[in-house]
Design an enzyme around this catalytic site. Structure first.
Site, PDB file in Angstrom:
ATOM      1  N   CYS A 207       0.808  -1.219   0.000  1.00  0.00           N
ATOM      2  CA  CYS A 207       0.000   0.000   0.000  1.00  0.00           C
ATOM      3  C   CYS A 207       0.842   1.271   0.000  1.00  0.00           C
ATOM      4  O   CYS A 207       0.315   2.367   0.211  1.00  0.00           O
ATOM      5  CB  CYS A 207      -0.939   0.006   1.203  1.00  0.00           C
ATOM      6  SG  CYS A 207      -2.138  -1.329   1.194  1.00  0.00           S
ATOM      7  N   CYS A 232      -6.342   5.216   7.647  1.00  0.00           N
ATOM      8  CA  CYS A 232      -6.570   3.785   7.816  1.00  0.00           C
ATOM      9  C   CYS A 232      -7.620   3.466   8.875  1.00  0.00           C
ATOM     10  O   CYS A 232      -8.016   2.319   9.020  1.00  0.00           O
ATOM     11  CB  CYS A 232      -5.262   3.077   8.183  1.00  0.00           C
ATOM     12  SG  CYS A 232      -4.518   3.700   9.691  1.00  0.00           S
TER      13      CYS A 232
END
Length: 248
Positions: A207, A232
């Site tokens: 990511c 997140c």
């Protein structure tokens, strides 16, 4: 391109004031909010706080979220901290059953398919372990800075984290990137070698990518998503977190 330890021109003239304020914030946390913990991503900002906490022998625990998808260079920082400071960073990992269920149902890299799938992966690998790490604590500390991204523009040094029922501190909220690297250079603080390869912000390996000159410092995080979604879940709850200014 992100600044590294090799280049820190134009250090903010308020660096000394920022440093003094950060030290006092950490001392106040140790005095008034024990037990408190520092959530370290093992990136540059967090190494500044690690150095400040451990050099001053403050009673603030340090932990990191070992998601199972971190870069080898990031994991290598655990050994460097042990070698430099004689301190072991506590690790919190996701529940194996939850990871297995996600992968079997959606695929190993389903987080590329949608924001929802990515946030569910983050919930399993980061948010749930964070909740365990914060259990029975009075406060937690992060290395977030206001200048890092649009999602952090209203960041304060002290926040009311209603979701966890505690105070949350961002002692570097006012620091610039130049301030961070000036501190690292001046104090020989170990740092993640990925920073020298164009990674100003470092998360899980699949990511995170290096950024190009002129890009935002968090452009390499979840680069396939819009900037507004690039969190997140560690620092937001249903998109909301009550923010308050630091109490004097």
């Amino acid at each position: 391109m992100s600044l590294t330890a090799a280049s820190t021109p134009g250090v903010d003239s308020h660096f000394d004031a920022n440093l003094a304020a950060t030290k006092e914030t950490l001392r106040r946390i140790a005095r008034e909010f024990t037990p408190a913990v520092f959530a370290s991503s093992l990136a540059a900002e967090d190494m500044v706080l690690t150095d400040l906490i451990l050099r001053s022998k403050l009673p603030i625990g340090i932990f990191s979220l070992e998601t199972g998808r971190l870069h080898a260079e990031t994991l290598g920082m655990l050994d460097r901290i042990q070698e430099t400071y004689g301190t072991e960073v506590a690790l919190f990992k996701p529940e194996p059953a939850a990871v297995e269920e996600y992968v079997q149902k959606n695929g190993l890299n389903a987080f590329y398919d949608s924001v929802e799938m990515r946030k569910e992966c983050c919930r399993i690998r980061k948010v749930e372990p964070l909740n365990r790490a914060l259990k029975d604590k009075k406060a937690w500390v992060t290395g977030q800075r206001r200048a890092q991204s649009a999602t952090r523009a209203e960041l304060h040094v002290q926040e009311d984290d209603a979701a966890h029922g505690m105070q949350k501190f961002n002692p570097l909220a006012d620091w610039s990137e130049e301030d961070v690297w000036h501190y690292i250079r001046s104090n020989n603080v170990p740092y993640n070698p990925l920073h020298d390869k164009g990674y100003p912000s470092i998360g899980c390996e699949p990511c995170t990518r290096a950024i190009q000159p002129g890009e935002d410092v968090r452009a390499g995080r979840w680069w396939w998503e819009n900037p507004e979604s690039k969190e997140c879940g560690l620092h937001v709850v249903d998109g909301k977190l009550i923010r308050i200014k630091q109490v004097s």
